[in-house]
Write a protein that holds these residues in place. Structure first.
Motif, PDB file in Angstrom:
ATOM      1  N   UNK A 195       0.769  -1.316  -0.047  1.00  0.00           N
ATOM      2  CA  UNK A 195       0.039   0.157   0.181  1.00  0.00           C
ATOM      3  C   UNK A 195       0.943   1.160  -0.146  1.00  0.00           C
ATOM      4  N   UNK A 196       0.171   2.705  -0.307  1.00  0.00           N
ATOM      5  CA  UNK A 196       1.573   3.408  -0.561  1.00  0.00           C
ATOM      6  C   UNK A 196       1.082   4.102   1.029  1.00  0.00           C
ATOM      7  N   UNK A 197       2.921   4.712   1.569  1.00  0.00           N
ATOM      8  CA  UNK A 197       2.758   4.875   2.941  1.00  0.00           C
ATOM      9  C   UNK A 197       3.278   6.884   2.930  1.00  0.00           C
ATOM     10  N   UNK A 198       2.699   7.666   1.774  1.00  0.00           N
ATOM     11  CA  UNK A 198       3.545   9.000   1.862  1.00  0.00           C
ATOM     12  C   UNK A 198       1.395   9.405   0.506  1.00  0.00           C
ATOM     13  N   UNK A 199       1.590  10.551   0.702  1.00  0.00           N
ATOM     14  CA  UNK A 199       1.358  11.539  -0.254  1.00  0.00           C
ATOM     15  C   UNK A 199       1.094  10.867  -1.207  1.00  0.00           C
ATOM     16  N   UNK A 200       2.803  11.510  -2.288  1.00  0.00           N
ATOM     17  CA  UNK A 200       3.295  11.203  -2.894  1.00  0.00           C
ATOM     18  C   UNK A 200       3.257   9.423  -3.505  1.00  0.00           C
ATOM     19  N   UNK A 201       3.418   8.593  -2.573  1.00  0.00           N
ATOM     20  CA  UNK A 201       2.529   7.001  -3.167  1.00  0.00           C
ATOM     21  C   UNK A 201       1.387   6.901  -3.361  1.00  0.00           C
ATOM     22  N   UNK A 202       0.915   7.802  -3.319  1.00  0.00           N
ATOM     23  CA  UNK A 202      -0.660   7.186  -2.678  1.00  0.00           C
ATOM     24  C   UNK A 202      -1.421   7.638  -4.082  1.00  0.00           C
ATOM     25  N   UNK A 203      -0.372   8.618  -4.844  1.00  0.00           N
ATOM     26  CA  UNK A 203      -1.135   9.153  -6.476  1.00  0.00           C
ATOM     27  C   UNK A 203      -0.890   7.959  -7.225  1.00  0.00           C
ATOM     28  N   UNK A 204       0.181   6.690  -6.868  1.00  0.00           N
ATOM     29  CA  UNK A 204       0.203   5.829  -8.004  1.00  0.00           C
ATOM     30  C   UNK A 204      -0.661   3.960  -7.270  1.00  0.00           C
ATOM     31  N   UNK A 205      -1.616   4.669  -6.469  1.00  0.00           N
ATOM     32  CA  UNK A 205      -1.597   3.418  -6.253  1.00  0.00           C
ATOM     33  C   UNK A 205      -3.458   3.345  -6.705  1.00  0.00           C
ATOM     34  N   UNK A 206      -3.857   2.635  -7.025  1.00  0.00           N
ATOM     35  CA  UNK A 206      -5.309   2.088  -7.391  1.00  0.00           C
ATOM     36  C   UNK A 206      -6.197   1.694  -6.741  1.00  0.00           C
ATOM     37  N   UNK A 207      -5.403   1.885  -5.762  1.00  0.00           N
ATOM     38  CA  UNK A 207      -6.065   0.685  -4.677  1.00  0.00           C
ATOM     39  C   UNK A 207      -6.621   1.747  -3.656  1.00  0.00           C
ATOM     40  N   UNK A 208      -5.933   2.609  -3.093  1.00  0.00           N
ATOM     41  CA  UNK A 208      -6.184   3.351  -2.048  1.00  0.00           C
ATOM     42  C   UNK A 208      -6.926   4.642  -2.735  1.00  0.00           C
ATOM     43  N   UNK A 209      -6.707   5.161  -4.223  1.00  0.00           N
ATOM     44  CA  UNK A 209      -7.311   6.410  -4.412  1.00  0.00           C
ATOM     45  C   UNK A 209      -8.972   6.098  -4.656  1.00  0.00           C
ATOM     46  N   UNK A 210      -9.021   5.017  -5.649  1.00  0.00           N
ATOM     47  CA  UNK A 210     -10.879   3.541  -5.780  1.00  0.00           C
ATOM     48  C   UNK A 210     -11.417   4.314  -3.659  1.00  0.00           C
ATOM     49  N   UNK A 211     -10.765   3.662  -3.051  1.00  0.00           N
ATOM     50  CA  UNK A 211     -11.329   4.068  -1.476  1.00  0.00           C
ATOM     51  C   UNK A 211     -11.095   5.077  -0.599  1.00  0.00           C
TER      52      UNK A 211
ATOM     53  N   UNK B 187     -12.265  13.659  -5.925  1.00  0.00           N
ATOM     54  CA  UNK B 187     -10.678  13.327  -5.354  1.00  0.00           C
ATOM     55  C   UNK B 187     -10.016  14.336  -6.086  1.00  0.00           C
ATOM     56  N   UNK B 188      -9.351  14.576  -4.916  1.00  0.00           N
ATOM     57  CA  UNK B 188      -9.232  16.504  -4.989  1.00  0.00           C
ATOM     58  C   UNK B 188      -6.977  15.969  -4.422  1.00  0.00           C
ATOM     59  N   UNK B 189      -6.812  16.877  -4.383  1.00  0.00           N
ATOM     60  CA  UNK B 189      -4.922  17.564  -4.044  1.00  0.00           C
ATOM     61  C   UNK B 189      -4.830  17.252  -3.063  1.00  0.00           C
ATOM     62  N   UNK B 190      -5.830  17.402  -1.562  1.00  0.00           N
ATOM     63  CA  UNK B 190      -6.069  17.115  -0.654  1.00  0.00           C
ATOM     64  C   UNK B 190      -5.699  16.010  -0.159  1.00  0.00           C
ATOM     65  N   UNK B 191      -6.801  15.065  -0.767  1.00  0.00           N
ATOM     66  CA  UNK B 191      -6.584  12.745  -1.067  1.00  0.00           C
ATOM     67  C   UNK B 191      -5.440  13.033  -1.011  1.00  0.00           C
ATOM     68  N   UNK B 192      -3.904  13.513  -1.416  1.00  0.00           N
ATOM     69  CA  UNK B 192      -3.033  13.308  -1.270  1.00  0.00           C
ATOM     70  C   UNK B 192      -1.807  13.319  -0.280  1.00  0.00           C
ATOM     71  N   UNK B 193      -1.926  14.301   0.619  1.00  0.00           N
ATOM     72  CA  UNK B 193      -1.858  14.971   1.455  1.00  0.00           C
ATOM     73  C   UNK B 193      -1.269  13.227   2.943  1.00  0.00           C
ATOM     74  N   UNK B 194      -0.381  13.241   3.272  1.00  0.00           N
ATOM     75  CA  UNK B 194      -0.151  12.115   4.085  1.00  0.00           C
ATOM     76  C   UNK B 194      -1.206  11.626   5.184  1.00  0.00           C
ATOM     77  N   UNK B 195      -1.355  12.621   5.465  1.00  0.00           N
ATOM     78  CA  UNK B 195      -2.398  12.615   6.567  1.00  0.00           C
ATOM     79  C   UNK B 195      -3.648  11.457   5.917  1.00  0.00           C
ATOM     80  N   UNK B 196      -4.012  12.150   4.708  1.00  0.00           N
ATOM     81  CA  UNK B 196      -5.061  11.209   4.393  1.00  0.00           C
ATOM     82  C   UNK B 196      -4.803  10.113   3.466  1.00  0.00           C
ATOM     83  N   UNK B 197      -3.296  10.338   3.270  1.00  0.00           N
ATOM     84  CA  UNK B 197      -3.390   8.625   2.645  1.00  0.00           C
ATOM     85  C   UNK B 197      -3.287   7.479   3.226  1.00  0.00           C
ATOM     86  N   UNK B 198      -2.357   8.308   5.402  1.00  0.00           N
ATOM     87  CA  UNK B 198      -1.879   6.676   5.723  1.00  0.00           C
ATOM     88  C   UNK B 198      -3.645   7.024   7.524  1.00  0.00           C
ATOM     89  N   UNK B 199      -4.566   7.000   6.808  1.00  0.00           N
ATOM     90  CA  UNK B 199      -5.351   7.593   7.770  1.00  0.00           C
ATOM     91  C   UNK B 199      -6.203   5.766   7.965  1.00  0.00           C
TER      92      UNK B 199
END
Length: 307
Positions: free
Chosen positions: A165-181, A189-201
């Protein structure tokens, strides 16, 4: 903007040379000088280096052209010589027939058109997102209502989606699973969806394993994706997307463009008004650069006057 690997630097250098009005010899030197600066790999996707590669492709192209303009030289056979680009980075294909067609064939930008990325994620996720939002418009649901989600795509789509799984916001942009969830949880889906806090919630993590992806065709073209949402109540809803939103076949509306611009400006804490920036882009080619910049920077000047 040049793409973020070797071919982007070469193409950008040729384009910049044309814009500067360089002759054929200097453009040839530009290409050779650009090749001296190429580099970039998909391995960097999901890190800061991915964005750096895109910027470096452009910077290298401009640097190469300006050097060639001043008389710097490079091999005229840098592309297809015995130790040239095609020899080093491919099987040594003969590109002479292709080069001979330059100037006689329609430009790719004219034949393919311009795509506007609707979502701030890897392009491989865009078609599944389009399908998902269509399904969400038909039925309101949350992650807690989903048993599983199955995504099928054409060949090559999943190659850059390397973070599981992605561990931070930058990795989240390359994760189908995280982005769909995240799209389901955030209703968009907004830029705030890829903050480190958002990705690791913690509220997202349990659902990533319910999203499965696979490539089902042996060819890359035509590109497509389908998404099937299996609900806990037994209902299944599916959608296939061929033309992604933002493509010439399915262009974004003015409202969608404004929403994208507004998200970018808000995330960047800019004082530029979204409507002004959008209007400026729509006047490209008909309004002077000086007037366009004045239009965009007007809010900043007004803010300075009030201070």
């Amino acid at each position: 903007m040049a793409y973020d690997r070797n071919d982007g630097t070469i193409g950008a250098a040729a384009a910049c040379g044309h814009l500067l009005g360089l002759d054929a010899e200097r453009i040839t030197h530009s290409i050779g000088l650009a090749l001296a600066q190429t580099g970039g790999t998909r391995e960097n996707f999901g890190t800061d280096a991915k964005a750096f590669q895109a910027g470096q492709a452009n910077a290298a192209a401009i640097r190469a052209v300006l050097l060639a303009e001043q008389g710097f030289t490079a091999s005229p056979h840098a592309l297809d010589g015995g130790a040239g680009f095609t020899k080093l980075y491919s099987g040594g294909e003969d590109i002479a027939p292709v080069l001979a067609t330059l100037g006689s064939q329609p430009l790719e930008i004219d034949s393919s058109g311009i795509e506007v990325k609707k979502y701030p994620a890897c392009y491989g996720i865009h078609r599944p997102l389009d399908g998902l939002f269509d399904l969400m418009a038909e039925r309101s649901f949350g992650l807690e209502d989903v048993e599983r989600i199955d995504i099928e795509t054409s060949y090559g789509v999943l190659a850059p989606l390397v973070r599981h799984p992605p561990c931070n916001g930058t990795e989240g942009k390359f994760s189908m699973e995280y982005t769909i969830a995240a799209a389901i949880a955030d209703r968009g889906v907004r830029l705030s969806s890829y903050s480190d806090e958002a990705v690791t919630r913690p509220s997202i993590a349990p659902y990533l394993g319910r999203i499965a992806t696979r490539e089902v065709t042996a060819t890359m073209i035509p590109r497509w994706a389908s998404i099937a949402v299996v609900f806990k109540d037994g209902q299944i809803r599916k959608r296939r997307i061929d033309a992604l939103r933002g493509s010439p076949q399915s262009p974004l509306s003015d409202e969608e463009l404004l929403a994208k611009v507004s998200d970018c400006i808000s995330w960047g804490c800019s004082s530029v008004r979204p409507a002004d920036l959008l209007e400026a882009t729509q006047r490209l080619g008909t309004t002077s650069t000086r007037d366009l910049i004045a239009m965009i920077e007007r809010p900043n000047l007004q803010a300075q006057e009030l201070q």
